[in-house]
Structure formats: structure tokens, C-alpha cells
Design a protein around this motif. Structure first.
Motif, mmCIF file in Angstrom:
data_model
loop_
_atom_site.group_PDB
_atom_site.id
_atom_site.type_symbol
_atom_site.label_atom_id
_atom_site.label_comp_id
_atom_site.label_asym_id
_atom_site.label_seq_id
_atom_site.Cartn_x
_atom_site.Cartn_y
_atom_site.Cartn_z
ATOM 1 N N GLY A 150 0.584 -1.108 -0.094
ATOM 2 C CA GLY A 150 0.054 0.317 0.457
ATOM 3 C C GLY A 150 0.862 1.718 0.258
ATOM 4 N N ASN A 151 2.103 0.855 -0.414
ATOM 5 C CA ASN A 151 3.166 2.250 0.530
ATOM 6 C C ASN A 151 2.622 3.110 1.389
ATOM 7 N N CYS A 152 2.053 2.876 2.230
ATOM 8 C CA CYS A 152 1.339 3.935 3.323
ATOM 9 C C CYS A 152 2.273 5.105 3.857
ATOM 10 N N TYR A 153 2.571 4.418 4.668
ATOM 11 C CA TYR A 153 4.032 4.815 5.641
ATOM 12 C C TYR A 153 4.927 5.782 4.527
ATOM 13 N N ASN A 154 5.051 5.351 3.401
ATOM 14 C CA ASN A 154 5.850 6.209 2.251
ATOM 15 C C ASN A 154 5.683 7.673 3.093
ATOM 16 N N CYS A 155 4.536 7.577 2.849
ATOM 17 C CA CYS A 155 3.740 9.122 3.182
ATOM 18 C C CYS A 155 3.042 9.425 4.405
ATOM 19 N N HIS A 156 2.677 8.539 5.500
ATOM 20 C CA HIS A 156 1.943 9.025 6.134
ATOM 21 C C HIS A 156 2.020 8.682 7.366
ATOM 22 N N GLN A 157 1.848 9.359 8.718
ATOM 23 C CA GLN A 157 2.600 8.369 10.324
ATOM 24 C C GLN A 157 1.139 7.573 10.164
ATOM 25 N N ILE A 158 1.498 6.932 10.594
ATOM 26 C CA ILE A 158 0.015 5.771 11.540
ATOM 27 C C ILE A 158 0.498 5.168 12.863
ATOM 28 N N ALA A 159 0.450 3.946 12.470
ATOM 29 C CA ALA A 159 1.047 3.581 14.091
ATOM 30 C C ALA A 159 2.061 4.199 14.881
ATOM 31 N N PRO A 160 1.816 4.620 15.843
ATOM 32 C CA PRO A 160 2.846 5.340 16.897
ATOM 33 C C PRO A 160 4.421 3.951 16.417
ATOM 34 N N LYS A 161 3.743 2.898 16.946
ATOM 35 C CA LYS A 161 5.507 2.108 16.583
ATOM 36 C C LYS A 161 6.294 3.051 15.521
ATOM 37 N N GLU A 162 5.432 2.755 14.458
ATOM 38 C CA GLU A 162 6.800 2.636 13.099
ATOM 39 C C GLU A 162 6.871 4.449 13.454
ATOM 40 N N THR A 163 8.056 4.831 13.687
ATOM 41 C CA THR A 163 8.376 5.863 13.578
ATOM 42 C C THR A 163 8.990 5.801 12.504
ATOM 43 N N SER A 164 9.639 5.206 11.460
ATOM 44 C CA SER A 164 10.016 6.141 10.015
ATOM 45 C C SER A 164 8.453 6.059 9.151
ATOM 46 N N PHE A 165 8.294 7.493 9.317
ATOM 47 C CA PHE A 165 6.922 7.720 8.357
ATOM 48 C C PHE A 165 7.675 8.809 7.664
ATOM 49 N N GLY A 166 6.521 8.802 6.171
ATOM 50 C CA GLY A 166 6.772 9.749 5.374
ATOM 51 C C GLY A 166 5.874 11.348 5.547
ATOM 52 N N THR A 167 6.451 12.382 4.982
ATOM 53 C CA THR A 167 5.169 13.086 5.851
ATOM 54 C C THR A 167 4.561 13.974 4.090
ATOM 55 N N VAL A 168 4.273 13.465 3.101
ATOM 56 C CA VAL A 168 4.117 13.935 1.579
ATOM 57 C C VAL A 168 2.083 14.246 1.868
ATOM 58 N N GLY A 169 1.630 12.973 2.421
ATOM 59 C CA GLY A 169 0.328 12.699 3.022
ATOM 60 C C GLY A 169 0.011 13.312 4.388
ATOM 61 N N PRO A 170 -1.003 13.624 5.407
ATOM 62 C CA PRO A 170 -0.827 13.806 6.714
ATOM 63 C C PRO A 170 -1.033 13.337 7.155
ATOM 64 N N SER A 171 -0.885 13.054 9.117
ATOM 65 C CA SER A 171 -0.741 12.074 9.535
ATOM 66 C C SER A 171 -2.017 10.881 9.830
ATOM 67 N N LEU A 172 -1.972 10.058 9.981
ATOM 68 C CA LEU A 172 -3.460 9.476 9.972
ATOM 69 C C LEU A 172 -3.600 8.600 11.601
ATOM 70 N N PHE A 173 -2.830 9.136 12.198
ATOM 71 C CA PHE A 173 -2.198 8.842 13.556
ATOM 72 C C PHE A 173 -4.248 9.011 14.219
ATOM 73 N N GLN A 174 -4.435 8.160 15.168
ATOM 74 C CA GLN A 174 -5.454 8.316 15.872
ATOM 75 C C GLN A 174 -6.759 8.579 15.159
ATOM 76 N N PHE A 175 -6.801 8.169 13.793
ATOM 77 C CA PHE A 175 -8.336 8.665 12.597
ATOM 78 C C PHE A 175 -9.489 8.460 12.463
ATOM 79 N N GLY A 176 -8.934 6.676 13.274
ATOM 80 C CA GLY A 176 -11.033 6.397 13.901
ATOM 81 C C GLY A 176 -11.236 7.074 15.273
ATOM 82 N N LYS A 177 -10.328 7.477 15.480
ATOM 83 C CA LYS A 177 -10.435 7.932 17.120
ATOM 84 C C LYS A 177 -11.022 9.837 17.096
ATOM 85 N N LEU A 178 -9.975 10.137 16.042
ATOM 86 C CA LEU A 178 -10.902 11.760 15.985
ATOM 87 C C LEU A 178 -12.369 11.695 15.070
ATOM 88 N N ARG A 179 -12.217 10.697 14.348
ATOM 89 C CA ARG A 179 -13.264 10.769 13.664
ATOM 90 C C ARG A 179 -15.056 9.981 13.976
#
Lengths: 280, 204
Positions: free
Chosen positions: B119-148
Motif C-alpha cells: 500500500g506504500n502508506c508509511y512512505n507518505c503518512h504517519q499511521i501507527a505510533p510504533k513506526e517512527t519511519s514515516f513520510g510526510t507527503v500526506g497528512p498524519s493518520l495517527f488516531q484517525f478512527g478515534k478522532l473521526r
């Protein structure tokens, strides 16, 4: 693991080339990528001080430049004009891409060297293009030549002659290439390299449209890459970008690559070229 | 929307844009014909990938900023092509989703052809907090479900966004993973799980 092997390989090379005294920084535990980056920066600085393995290729390239070679048994130093006169290498790299009337084309350094090898020395382009970039235990002669020529521009300012309308036109075309979206993922160069402060994973992405971004994209090429222990040119870097962009493969020494290099290098005009690089 | 009306919509949009074309068009045309000459098939990366499709053509000709009215109509057109799962279940396995998000494999000339791809997701997005190697081309998705909120409507949005990101932002930088047949229905569900499941580390 690969990183450790590459470090060991480079250490061995350096001991031969420059009798390094200090050990390189210890390998860092897996997973700490920020720390790894810091260690690499430290290691690179050390290598630059003690002798970049790229210099071995520079020496090889100098031999190739000065020797009579090829089917016509001609030396490039006596026949090849890199824009500043036949045989002149000092400052030539930072003033390319430029327009060459004899070829009727704007050419970057590698393309010009290949043109000279074909036109002056009698090599066949298809032979040179068959395996144009370094791989396992193999370095194309033109890579060593580019390395030699580039090294003779160290600490000089980029000065792509943008006032030449031929160069300006290719620059403008390059600007369009950088913005062009296509392929299965709809990517252009600018998808990743068109804004400030972006990263893929931990890798910082230079914004090619700005002087600082363009500079960080052109500095360090040609460079010695520790992964795989290979000497690679800026042409190689462009090809590998297109691979990651999910594009088809650009032909070697093509107009498209020259256009990209013209756009990027000219955007770095006025800034200092620091010489041969070391890459992870 | 049927095919004919899609094509006529596209043609209308292109015509509008042609009217707005300026001097850049000459260089663009030159760049295009140059690139068509200069690229060759290697591995699965066939030479025809250099041709733009209708949507790419519009984004390329407007600097990724098409006039809003055209953008909205074409986004709706893209959304109409999103195939939602027949079983109506959108929340997949977040653990599998995490693996898909990690992988950047697929579609380059050095990748093995065929599916599955990452999915290439971490290339561009922050997602789960354990993975600290994430890209910033797209917005952070951390806590996506919790917030929305893990609602059916939000699950449908996430599924559709991954299936075809251009349904909501015509010239988004994000690929159209379902539309081009890169990610399977199950993979997209698992990614929805990663972002929306309250048990996913994304929402802890």
C-alpha cells in the motif's frame, strides 16, 4: 547487515587508498533510523577527510581521459571539447548542461563524454548504452570519466549558461518534465519533489524548484554508493527516480535526462559544487 | 454514469482548459513528444505508461488546480467508479492492514509483476505510533478512527478514499489504488481496519 558489509568493504578500500587510522563509527542497532542517519553523516565526513573511494574512480577516469583509446586510437584530452575548449576539464562540469554546436544538442556532462567517445574515439553508442551504470564488480568507463571531469570542478560555482536560448528552451522543457504526471500511480517528479519539508519515510525530499532544494539534489553526484559499493552518476540517479515513479525506463543519454539535469542544475546556479559524493 | 456521458464530460472539461492554455503549452507539448521518444519498456513498466489518462491530462494542464466546478464534476465521476464490497463489510483485519501499509513493493520495473502489491502508506503518512519511519507527503493518520469516529459512513469514506483518492480531491498526490487494480478488496478492507478499528494501535 548490508550496511555493515558495505562499511567493512569501504574501510578495506580506504585502508588501501589512504591508510585510514581510525575505525569508522560502530554500526548502530537495527530500528534506530535517526541514529543510523547520524552515524552515516559522521562516517561520511570522516571518509571525505580521509579519502573518498570515489577518488579511485577519478584516477581511473584521468587515465582514460589522457590515453589514446578506442577504434580511432585518439585521446579525449586531444579531441573532446566539454565546452571550454578541447581537453579543458577544469570548471567544465559546473558549466554543463550546455549547448554544443557540433552535436546540435544541449548535453549534460555524461552525455557529452559519451558523444566524444563515439564521435572522436569511434566507440559504438549501443555498446556504451548496453550497460551504462555500475553494478556488481563492474564500472562503465564513462562513469570513471564523468567522475574525473566532475572532480575538476570541485569548489566551483554552478554556472549553467541559461542565457543561451538553446539552454533556456531545454530548461523550460525540463520544468514541464518535472511536473508531468502519468503512470499507474499518477506520480510526477513534483509529487515528491515539488514542495519544501517533505519526506518519504525518513528520507528528506529536496524541492527541485528552489535553489536550496535543487542544490541538495545535484550535490554529491557523481557519488560512491556504499550500498553495493558502486560509483554512480547523476544520470543513474535520474533513471532510478523514474523507476520509483513507476515510469518506464528512460533511454540512456536521452533528451529527457538532459532536460531534467538542465532544470535542476541551473536552479542551483551560483552555489558551490563540493565535488565527488558519498552516498548511503 | 455511463461511458458516453463520462467521455463527453471529459471532452467538455478539456475544451474549457484548452481555451485557458498559454505559452507553457508549447514547452509542454515539446516535453510530451520528447518523453514519448525517450522511454522504453522495462520489466512490467511498459512504454505506454508515459501516456497520460484523462484525469492526469487535466491535472497536468492546470498545475493540479483545475477550476472548482470542473473538479467537482470529475470527482463525482471518479467516485461513481468506486466498487464497494458486495458483502457490505468494510472493516477488515488491522494486523494484516499494518503489513500492507508497510510494504512499498509493486509496479516498478524491478518488482515482480502481478499482485499482491503493498500500500506504500508509511512512505507518505504517519499511521501507527510504533513506526517512527514515516513520510510526510500526506497528512498524519495517527488516531484517525478515534478522532473521526468509527461510523459506517466514515468507513465508507476511508474505503472509497483508498480505492480512488481522486474521488475527493481530483489532483491529489495519492494513487488510485483500487481504481487501477493495485490493491484488492480484502487489502483495502484491512487498511480500513488499520485506520478505524478501535483495537488498532492507530486508535489506542
Amino acid at each position: 547487515m548490508k550496511y555493515r558489509i558495505a562499511m567493512a568493504a569501504i574501510l578495506a578500500l580506504t585502508m588501501q587508498a589512504a591508510s585510514a587510522q581510525d575505525k569508522p563509527a560502530a554500526a548502530v542497532p537495527a530500528g534506530q533510523k535517526d541514529a543510523t542517519t547520524l552515524e552515516f553523516e559522521k562516517f561520511r565526513t570522516q571518509m571525505e577527510q580521509e579519502g573518498n573511494p570515489a577518488e579511485l574512480f577519478e584516477l581511473q577516469g584521468e587515465e582514460f581521459w589522457k590515453a589514446k583509446r578506442g577504434p580511432k586510437n585518439v585521446a579525449l584530452t586531444a579531441s573532446c571539447d566539454l565546452g571550454l575548449g578541447v581537453g579543458v576539464v577544469k570548471g567544465a562540469y559546473v558549466q554543463m548542461p550546455r549547448y554544443f554546436a557540433d552535436a546540435g544538442k544541449v548535453m549534460d556532462a555524461e552525455r557529452r563524454i559519451v558523444w566524444c567517445m563515439v564521435e572522436k574515439q569511434g566507440y559504438k553508442f549501443d555498446d556504451l548504452a548496453r550497460r551504462p551504470f555500475a553494478g556488481d564488480n563492474y564500472t562503465p568507463e564513462q562513469t570513471s570519466l564523468v567522475t574525473y571531469v566532475a572532480a575538476q570542478s570541485a569548489n566551483m560555482k554552478f554556472a549553467v549558461p541559461l542565457k543561451d536560448p538553446h539552454v533556456r528552451e531545454v530548461y523550460e522543457i525540463g520544468k514541464e518534465v518535472v511536473a508531468y504526471r502519468a503512470g499507474p500511480y499518477d506520480f510526477s517528479c513534483n509529487t515528491c519533489h515539488g514542495a519544501d519539508g517533505k519526506r518519504i519515510r525518513m528520507q528528506n525530499l529536496p524541492n527541485l524548484g528552489t535553489p536550496q532544494g535543487a542544490l541538495s539534489a545535484v550535490l554529491g553526484w557523481p557519488g560512491y554508493r556504499m550500498t553495493g559499493s558502486v560509483m554512480l552518476t547523476h544520470q543513474w540517479r535520474m533513471s532510478d527516480c523514474f523507476r520509483q515513479q513507476r515510469f518506464p525506463q528512460p533511454k540512456y543519454a536521452s533528451d529527457t535526462i538532459t532536460a531534467l539535469l538542465t532544470y535542476m542544475t541551473a536552479n542551483a546556479n551560483g552555489h558551490m559544487y563540493k565535488g565527488l559524493g558519498i552516498k548511503r | 454514469m455511463n461511458n458516453i456521458s463520462r467521455i463527453s464530460l471529459l471532452a467538455a472539461a478539456l475544451l474549457t482548459l484548452v481555451a485557458a492554455a498559454h505559452a507553457d503549452g508549447d514547452y509542454r507539448a515539446q516535453a510530451l513528444s520528447m518523453m514519448k521518444q525517450d522511454f522504453v519498456t522495462k520489466g512490467q513498466a511498459s512504454a505506454d505508461r508515459i501516456s497520460e489518462d484523462g484525469l492526469q491530462a487535466i491535472c497536468n494542464r492546470t498545475g493540479n488546480k483545475p477550476p472548482p466546478e470542473i473538479a467537482h464534476r470529475l470527482e463525482a465521476d471518479q467516485l461513481a467508479g468506486v466498487k464497494l464490497p458486495a458483502d457490505g463489510k468494510l472493516l477488515g483485519d488491522w494486523k494484516s492492514g499494518e503489513q500492507i501499509a508497510q510494504s512499498g513493493r509493486g509496479f516498478t520495473w524491478t518488482d515482480a509483476p502481478g499482485l499482491p502489491v503493498g500500500g506504500n502508506c508509511y512512505n507518505c503518512h504517519q499511521i501507527a505510533p510504533k513506526e517512527t519511519s514515516f513520510g510526510t507527503v500526506g497528512p498524519s493518520l495517527f488516531q484517525f478512527g478515534k478522532l473521526r469516529g468509527n461510523t459506517a459512513e466514515m468507513q465508507k469514506y476511508v474505503y472509497s478514499k483508498i480505492y480512488n483518492a481522486k474521488s475527493f480531491n481530483l489532483c491529489s498526490a495519492m494513487p488510485r489504488f483500487g481504481h487501477i487494480g493495485a490493491l484488492t478488496e480484502k487489502q483495502i478492507k484491512d487498511l480500513v481496519g488499520l485506520l478505524m478499528d478501535p483495537e488498532s494501535p492507530v486508535n489506542k
